[in-house]
Design an enzyme around this catalytic site. Sequence first.
Site, PDB file in Angstrom:
ATOM      1  N   SER A 145       0.846  -1.186   0.000  1.00 10.41           N
ATOM      2  CA  SER A 145       0.000   0.000   0.000  1.00 10.41           C
ATOM      3  C   SER A 145       0.889   1.247   0.000  1.00 10.41           C
ATOM      4  CB  SER A 145      -0.909   0.001   1.228  1.00 10.41           C
ATOM      5  OG  SER A 145      -0.154  -0.140   2.402  1.00 10.41           O
ATOM      6  N   ASP A 190       8.454  -2.581  -5.763  1.00 10.14           N
ATOM      7  CA  ASP A 190       7.051  -2.249  -5.498  1.00 10.14           C
ATOM      8  C   ASP A 190       6.593  -1.062  -6.351  1.00 10.14           C
ATOM      9  OD1 ASP A 190       7.503  -4.160  -3.620  1.00 10.14           O
ATOM     10  OD2 ASP A 190       7.380  -2.823  -1.890  1.00 10.14           O
TER      11      ASP A 190
HETATM   12  C1  GLA Z   1       9.419  -4.861   0.392  1.00  8.17           C
HETATM   13  C2  GLA Z   1      10.285  -3.817  -0.321  1.00  8.17           C
HETATM   14  C3  GLA Z   1      10.708  -4.301  -1.700  1.00  8.17           C
HETATM   15  C4  GLA Z   1      11.323  -5.699  -1.651  1.00  8.17           C
HETATM   16  C5  GLA Z   1      10.442  -6.651  -0.835  1.00  8.17           C
HETATM   17  C6  GLA Z   1      11.100  -7.978  -0.588  1.00  8.17           C
HETATM   18  O1  GLA Z   1       8.208  -5.028  -0.272  1.00  8.17           O
HETATM   19  O2  GLA Z   1       9.587  -2.612  -0.442  1.00  8.17           O
HETATM   20  O3  GLA Z   1      11.598  -3.383  -2.276  1.00  8.17           O
HETATM   21  O4  GLA Z   1      12.635  -5.660  -1.161  1.00  8.17           O
HETATM   22  O5  GLA Z   1      10.111  -6.101   0.442  1.00  8.17           O
HETATM   23  O6  GLA Z   1      11.255  -8.663  -1.782  1.00  8.17           O
END
Ligand code: GLA
Length: 405
Positions: A145, A190
Site C-alpha cells: 500500500s 514495489d
Molecule cells: C518490500 C520492499 C521491496 C522488496 C520486498 C522484498 O516489499 O519494499 O523493495 O525488497 O520487500 O522482496
Amino acid sequence: MNVVFTFIIFEDLFKKKRLRPAENYNNILEDFYNFKAEVKVASPGRINLIGEHTDYNHGFVMPSAIDKKIHFKFRKNAHDNLCRIYSETFETYAEFNLNQISKSKNSWENYLLGVLDEIQKCEKKLSGFDCIINSELPIGAGISSSAALECGFASGLNSLFNLNLSQMEIVKLSQKAENNFVGNNCGIMDQFASVMSKRNHFIKLDCNSLEAEFIPAEIQNCKLLLLNTNVSHNLAESEYNTRRQECENAVAIIQQKYSAVSSLRQVTFEMLEEFKEEIGPKSLKRCHYVLDENERVLKTEKALQEGNLKALGELMYASHRGLQYQYEVSCPELDFLVDFAEDKDFIYGSRMMGGGFGGCTINLIESDKIENYFEEVKKAYQEKFNITLTPITVVPDEGTRITKF
Ligand code: GLA
C-alpha cells in the site's frame, strides 16, 4: 462515496475534533463537499510471484500490479503553497505548506511529504492543491500500500501540474521518498510494479539494468489467492534494513579482490566459497539465498512459458523455505499457512510475499477449490493463533491509471 455521506463524515470529524487545527474549518468543509476533481488516479498494490529480497541486491523479481487500488482525486486550490489532504478511509486530514516540507510525527503523512520533497528537488513547480484519498488496500499485508500511495500521489501531481515526469522518474522518486522520508531502505520492485504493470502479465524485472519483460500470466485453471495472516511483527523494518546490510557487507569483502563486483548480482557461488571465513556464517546464508532466488526467478519464467504449473509451484515452495531458513524473514503464522498448503494436491505453490515478518502468503490454487480450502485453513489458523485469516483473490492488473478532466 456520495456527496451527502462525505458531508456527514466531515461534519462528524469537526465535532469530534479529529481534524488537525486549520485556519477555517467551515471553509474546508464547504470546499471538500463540492470537490470537483481535475485528475483522478487509481494506483494499484502489487503481488510478487517470486524473487523476494532480490531487488536491492540488483537481482531478478517477478511482480505485478493487482486489481486492488488506492483511489485519488486532485484539484488545484486558490492558495500558493497550501496542500490539503483528506483520507476517506482513515478519516484523517492533513495540511502541508509547500515551503516547509519536513518529516511528520504521523507516519502516513511521510509517504506524501517524501513525494512532495522529491518532486521539489527535481525543481518542478507545484502550487496549492487538494486531494482526497480512498484505499482498498489493507496496510501491513505485504501488498505494498505504501508504493501505491507514493506512486499514485506523484502521478496525480504530475498530471495536475503538467510536470512532465516520465513513469520511470515517478518510480524512482517514489522509492527515494520512502528511503528518505519514511526511513525504509526498500528496493525498486514495489514502485516499478505499481506504475509499469500490464493487465494479465507478470513483469520479469532485472533490477540491475531495470529491463522489464512482460510474461503472460497464464495460470490455467488456477487463481492467485492471498491469505492475510493479519499480523505484522514490528521487527519488519529494522530487520529489513539489517538484511540489506548483511548482503552489502559480503559484497564489500568480495570487492576487495574482485573490483568489478558492485552487488550480489555479480557474485558467484565460487566467490562465496572463497570468502566464506571473512563473510561469516550468517551473511553467507543470506547470500546463498539471494543467489538461489535469482536462479528460481529465471526458472519460473521458463515454467510459466511452458505452462508447467507443477514446476512453478515447487519453485514457490523452495522460495519460501529459503526465506524461512536462510534469509530468516518469515514468522510462525506464515510458515503455518505454507505447511498447511504443502500436502494439498490442488495447491501448486505457496510462499510468503513481500518483506516478511507477517503479511500474506501467495497461493497458486485451483479455482474451484478456493472456497472449501479457505474455510478449512481459516478454522485451523484460528485454532492455532486465535487470529482471523482474511482471503484476498487477486488478478495481475495494469499499473497506475490516470484520468484527467
Ligand atoms: C518490500 C520492499 C521491496 C522488496 C520486498 C522484498 O516489499 O519494499 O523493495 O525488497 O520487500 O522482496
